[in-house]
Design an enzyme around this catalytic site. Structure first.
Site, PDB file in Angstrom:
ATOM      1  N   ARG A   1      15.788   2.539  60.713  1.00 15.19           N
ATOM      2  CA  ARG A   1      14.444   2.293  61.250  1.00 15.19           C
ATOM      3  C   ARG A   1      14.030   3.380  62.236  1.00 15.19           C
ATOM      4  O   ARG A   1      12.857   3.710  62.353  1.00 15.19           O
ATOM      5  CB  ARG A   1      14.365   0.907  61.897  1.00 15.19           C
ATOM      6  CG  ARG A   1      15.396   0.651  62.983  1.00 15.19           C
ATOM      7  CD  ARG A   1      15.294  -0.747  63.532  1.00 15.19           C
ATOM      8  NE  ARG A   1      16.413  -1.056  64.408  1.00 15.19           N
ATOM      9  CZ  ARG A   1      16.325  -1.821  65.486  1.00 15.19           C
ATOM     10  NH1 ARG A   1      15.165  -2.339  65.829  1.00 15.19           N
ATOM     11  NH2 ARG A   1      17.388  -2.076  66.221  1.00 15.19           N
TER      12      ARG A   1
ATOM     13  N   SER B   1      10.716  -2.802  67.479  1.00 18.55           N
ATOM     14  CA  SER B   1      11.674  -3.006  66.391  1.00 18.55           C
ATOM     15  C   SER B   1      11.472  -2.011  65.261  1.00 18.55           C
ATOM     16  O   SER B   1      12.424  -1.626  64.588  1.00 18.55           O
ATOM     17  CB  SER B   1      11.555  -4.434  65.843  1.00 18.55           C
ATOM     18  OG  SER B   1      11.950  -5.378  66.814  1.00 18.55           O
TER      19      SER B   1
ATOM     20  N   GLU C   1       0.174 -10.868  59.632  1.00 16.13           N
ATOM     21  CA  GLU C   1       0.569  -9.869  58.643  1.00 16.13           C
ATOM     22  C   GLU C   1      -0.406  -9.746  57.485  1.00 16.13           C
ATOM     23  O   GLU C   1      -0.668  -8.640  56.987  1.00 16.13           O
ATOM     24  CB  GLU C   1       1.972 -10.174  58.115  1.00 16.13           C
ATOM     25  CG  GLU C   1       3.081 -10.054  59.143  1.00 16.13           C
ATOM     26  CD  GLU C   1       3.296 -11.315  59.977  1.00 16.13           C
ATOM     27  OE1 GLU C   1       4.246 -11.328  60.777  1.00 16.13           O
ATOM     28  OE2 GLU C   1       2.507 -12.275  59.813  1.00 16.13           O
TER      29      GLU C   1
ATOM     30  N   PHE D   1       8.442 -10.290  56.264  1.00 16.25           N
ATOM     31  CA  PHE D   1       7.025 -10.474  56.560  1.00 16.25           C
ATOM     32  C   PHE D   1       6.162  -9.439  55.843  1.00 16.25           C
ATOM     33  O   PHE D   1       4.966  -9.647  55.654  1.00 16.25           O
ATOM     34  CB  PHE D   1       6.787 -10.393  58.068  1.00 16.25           C
ATOM     35  CG  PHE D   1       7.693 -11.280  58.876  1.00 16.25           C
ATOM     36  CD1 PHE D   1       8.059 -12.534  58.409  1.00 16.25           C
ATOM     37  CD2 PHE D   1       8.194 -10.863  60.098  1.00 16.25           C
ATOM     38  CE1 PHE D   1       8.904 -13.358  59.151  1.00 16.25           C
ATOM     39  CE2 PHE D   1       9.029 -11.669  60.849  1.00 16.25           C
ATOM     40  CZ  PHE D   1       9.384 -12.924  60.374  1.00 16.25           C
TER      41      PHE D   1
ATOM     42  N   ASP E   1      19.733 -13.269  62.973  1.00 14.44           N
ATOM     43  CA  ASP E   1      18.474 -14.007  62.811  1.00 14.44           C
ATOM     44  C   ASP E   1      18.529 -14.980  61.642  1.00 14.44           C
ATOM     45  O   ASP E   1      17.709 -15.894  61.556  1.00 14.44           O
ATOM     46  CB  ASP E   1      17.307 -13.039  62.622  1.00 14.44           C
ATOM     47  CG  ASP E   1      16.928 -12.347  63.921  1.00 14.44           C
ATOM     48  OD1 ASP E   1      17.595 -12.589  64.940  1.00 14.44           O
ATOM     49  OD2 ASP E   1      15.982 -11.551  63.912  1.00 14.44           O
TER      50      ASP E   1
END
Length: 317
Positions: free
Chosen positions: A13, A40, A61, A86, A120
């Site tokens: 990322r 993030s 979103e 998402f 998560d």
């Protein structure tokens, strides 16, 4: 065997963030939209340097995808950023109608894909997203393996006309591809030549495939390793040419075997060159909470699993 050096673990990322930052300086048409996950997605620097081209949409979103599609009409190149779950499952209708069907030049950039999202848990660990996105007509699907390749892919998709799904991850992983390397959409990368088995891997499993290749060589097995960073369009020629030499193949991905890279490879081979194939992937299951390492081990997404599948598929030749 050609060896590769891990120059230091880095998260993919951050490769996206670095690429987006560079695009901000070099392409004034690039705009960025985020769904309340700026840190993030490592979009902070773009936001700081280009506040007039950064749009914080919040936890909305579907609205983000619609806005991005609209921006393309004025010539902008929108990069949307949120978690993979998402970015796809939550907004599939908006992507299908407003982006894919309308052939809009939107770059859907998705972090925290697969089980390596970690603690998560299953609600956030999407393992179906490659399948969802590759089924959309005209959608390019890219799944990068390390920091350097993710940065290169981010730069490349800005030049590509048409919708793109760029998938990357959360944890720090081996960074082994060339710094400032070129990225050619739809062109597989041959990492090691071999004669006994073909291993095609994508994303986090590419490094694991190289580790498996080393171990197999110690057992007298010559493995050909191919990095499939673009799942759609798939480099069918590279796959077919490889299995003509080896006679069998293992596909490896951090994704459900239903709908992922392995399924695309199986279709290619069934139509052109039927070949024994084994899959390293999750098997029709959701994930669960745990560390990335624990989950990759539990679901058989590592070098040991690739080694076992390689020996199994060789026995089927």
């Amino acid at each position: 065997m050609k060896t590769y050096t891990n120059t230091g673990n880095k998260d993919t990322r951050s490769g996206f963030g670095a690429g987006l930052t560079e695009l901000g300086k070099t392409n004034e048409n690039v705009v960025a939209l985020c769904a309340d996950l700026t840190g993030s997605l490592k979009m902070d620097e773009f936001k700081e340097n280009h506040p007039d081209r950064f749009f914080q949409i919040g936890i909305a979103e579907a609205n983000m995808i619609g806005i991005a599609a609209g921006m393309t009409i004025g010539g902008k190149i929108p990069f949307t950023g949120t978690f993979a779950n998402f970015s796809t499952g939550r907004v599939y209708d908006q992507i299908r109608q407003s982006v894919a069907y309308s052939d809009k030049n939107v770059k859907i950039c998705a972090s925290h894909a697969g089980v390596t999202l970690g603690e998560d848990g299953a609600t956030h660990q999407i393992l179906e997203d490659i399948g969802l996105m590759k089924m959309l007509p005209g959608m390019t699907v890219i799944n990068t393996c390390d920091y350097n390749q993710t940065k290169a892919a981010t730069l490349a998709i800005a030049k590509h006309e048409g919708p793109v799904y760029l998938r990357f991850g959360r944890p720090k992983v081996a960074n082994f591809t060339p710094e400032n390397g070129t990225f050619e959409i739809g062109k597989a990368v041959l990492l090691n030549e071999g004669t006994d088995v073909t291993i095609v891997a994508t994303g986090h499993l590419v490094w694991e495939a190289l580790l498996a290749c080393e171990a197999l060589e110690n057992d007298g097995i010559s493995a050909e390793v191919i990095n499939i960073h673009t799942i759609k369009p798939l480099d069918e020629e590279a796959i077919i040419n490889s299995v003509k030499k080896t006679g069998c193949i293992v596909t490896a991905e951090e994704h459900n075997y239903l709908g992922g890279l392995g399924e695309s490879v199986a279709r290619t081979l069934s139509l052109n060159l039927p070949t024994p194939q084994e899959f390293v992937a999750t098997e029709d299951t959701f994930g669960e909470s745990g560390t990335p390492a624990q989950l990759m081990d539990k679901y058989g997404l590592n070098a040991d699993a690739i080694i076992a599948k390689a020996k199994q598929v060789i026995s089927r030749k």
